[in-house]
Design an enzyme around this catalytic site. Sequence first.
Site, PDB file in Angstrom:
ATOM      1  CG  HIS A  29      -1.706   1.265   1.382  1.00 18.48           C
ATOM      2  ND1 HIS A  29      -1.619   2.082   2.489  1.00 18.48           N
ATOM      3  CD2 HIS A  29      -2.587   1.875   0.550  1.00 18.48           C
ATOM      4  CE1 HIS A  29      -2.409   3.138   2.322  1.00 18.48           C
ATOM      5  NE2 HIS A  29      -3.012   3.026   1.168  1.00 18.48           N
ATOM      6  CB  VAL A  39       5.537   0.564   0.372  1.00 14.90           C
ATOM      7  CG1 VAL A  39       4.495  -0.341  -0.294  1.00 14.90           C
ATOM      8  CG2 VAL A  39       6.286   1.336  -0.661  1.00 14.90           C
ATOM      9  CD  GLU A  40       0.433   1.765   5.916  1.00 19.55           C
ATOM     10  OE1 GLU A  40       0.362   1.903   7.139  1.00 19.55           O
ATOM     11  OE2 GLU A  40      -0.507   2.052   5.140  1.00 19.55           O
ATOM     12  CB  VAL A  41       4.927  -4.812   3.149  1.00 19.49           C
ATOM     13  CG1 VAL A  41       4.876  -6.288   2.801  1.00 19.49           C
ATOM     14  CG2 VAL A  41       5.726  -4.037   2.098  1.00 19.49           C
ATOM     15  CB  ALA A  80      -0.126   5.545   6.934  1.00 20.07           C
TER      16      ALA A  80
END
Length: 311
Positions: A141, A152-154, A191
């Site tokens: 994301h 980037v949210e993994v 986030a």
Amino acid sequence: MAPVPIRTVGIIGTGVIGASWAALFLAKGLKVIVTDPAPGAEVKLRKYLQSHCSEVPNSHVSPEACLENLTFVNELDALLGKVDLIQENGPERLDFKRKLFAHLDENTPEHVLIASSSSGLPSSEFVTDCKKNPARILIGHPFNPPHLVPLVEVVPHPATGSEYVDAACQFYKSLDKEPVLVKQETPGFIANRLQAAVCAEAYSLISRGVVSAEDLDKTMTSGLGLRWALTGPIMTNTLGGGANFSHFMDHLGPALQGWLGDMEKHKFDFSPQQVDSVKDKVNDWVSQLDLKEIEANRDEALGKFVEDQQH
Ligand SMILES: NC(=O)c1ccc[n+]([C@@H]2O[C@H](COP(=O)([O-])OP(=O)(O)OC[C@H]3O[C@@H](n4cnc5c(N)ncnc54)[C@H](O)[C@@H]3O)[C@@H](O)[C@H]2O)c1
Ligand SMILES: *[C@@H]1O[C@H](CO)[C@@H](O)[C@H](O)[C@H]1NC(C)=O
Ligand SMILES: *[C@@H]1O[C@H](CO)[C@@H](O)[C@H](O)[C@H]1NC(C)=O
């Protein structure tokens, strides 16, 4: 099966997010194959890239060469055998993603990593019809716009393989992105939850007339947010406690708890009255401004700041 080095990326959907990912991947020297069924999508994408490739911080490719490794295909199936990773950016609808991911899983070699940009749907909800290798599917994301903002949210689903999580994090790092691993599927990930908490209090303060919308934003851009861009809330607390987080907690914890109690009493409840009140106050302010110019100035400063941070 172990993931392989990623040289060619497939992008599905070239709307707001997909186009920005394309700029990043191309500027970092990758081959990119994209597809989007919207009429005029290819022309629109090429135009976007011509004006945004040059903004990518620490680009490896000159803006003139940026489109050299771009291929647009009209059919999704034309890219499936040719890419090492897929970044999916289609519409945020469960039925759409569930069908699409079943098709991607069925029709790509088993080792190909498949990341969805989804900001809301957890991948466990859309891998339900994947039979071949759902272990290579996860959320990657980005924060808008991905070609400028490093986060980037993994987010793996419970059956994602750790080797694929590692490969995704390594891949994003190799592009100067800053991957953060979200260990449990949580609505809004990290986030957007933090953003929701801060925004709810902002709406409350504005609708109560404690502060103007303009000054609320100034509180963030000239103080809180400025510092948070360099040291996050936890490090900021630690430094505020004289390089001692325990000290901060013991001495400021009770005050924080008191403020939170008051915030609870005045919680923004999203009732039509409260929503209208905050809309009126915000619109009175922003309707006088040139928002295109504000956005362009922000993005220019953001790109320079990120480039500077990465040196
Ligand atoms: N906009 C944001 O701020 C933001 C931030 C992070 C993540 N996301 C996520 O990124 C994804 C895309 O969001 P967006 O804002 O770019 O939406 P968007 O509407 O701008 O783009 C979606 C694109 O998908 C295309 N599309 C539709 N059907 C398709 C198909 N069958 N195959 C390929 N492409 C298809 C559409 O033509 C459109 O261009 C969503 O999952 C969203 O949650 C959005
Ligand atoms: C295009 O891709 C090839 C193969 O990966 C790479 O060697 C080349 O540098 C890329 N060109 C540009 C302009 O990014
Ligand atoms: C940090 O603060 C705590 C609590 O106030 C205190 O007990 C501890 O000794 C401090 N640690 C250091 C390294 O100063």
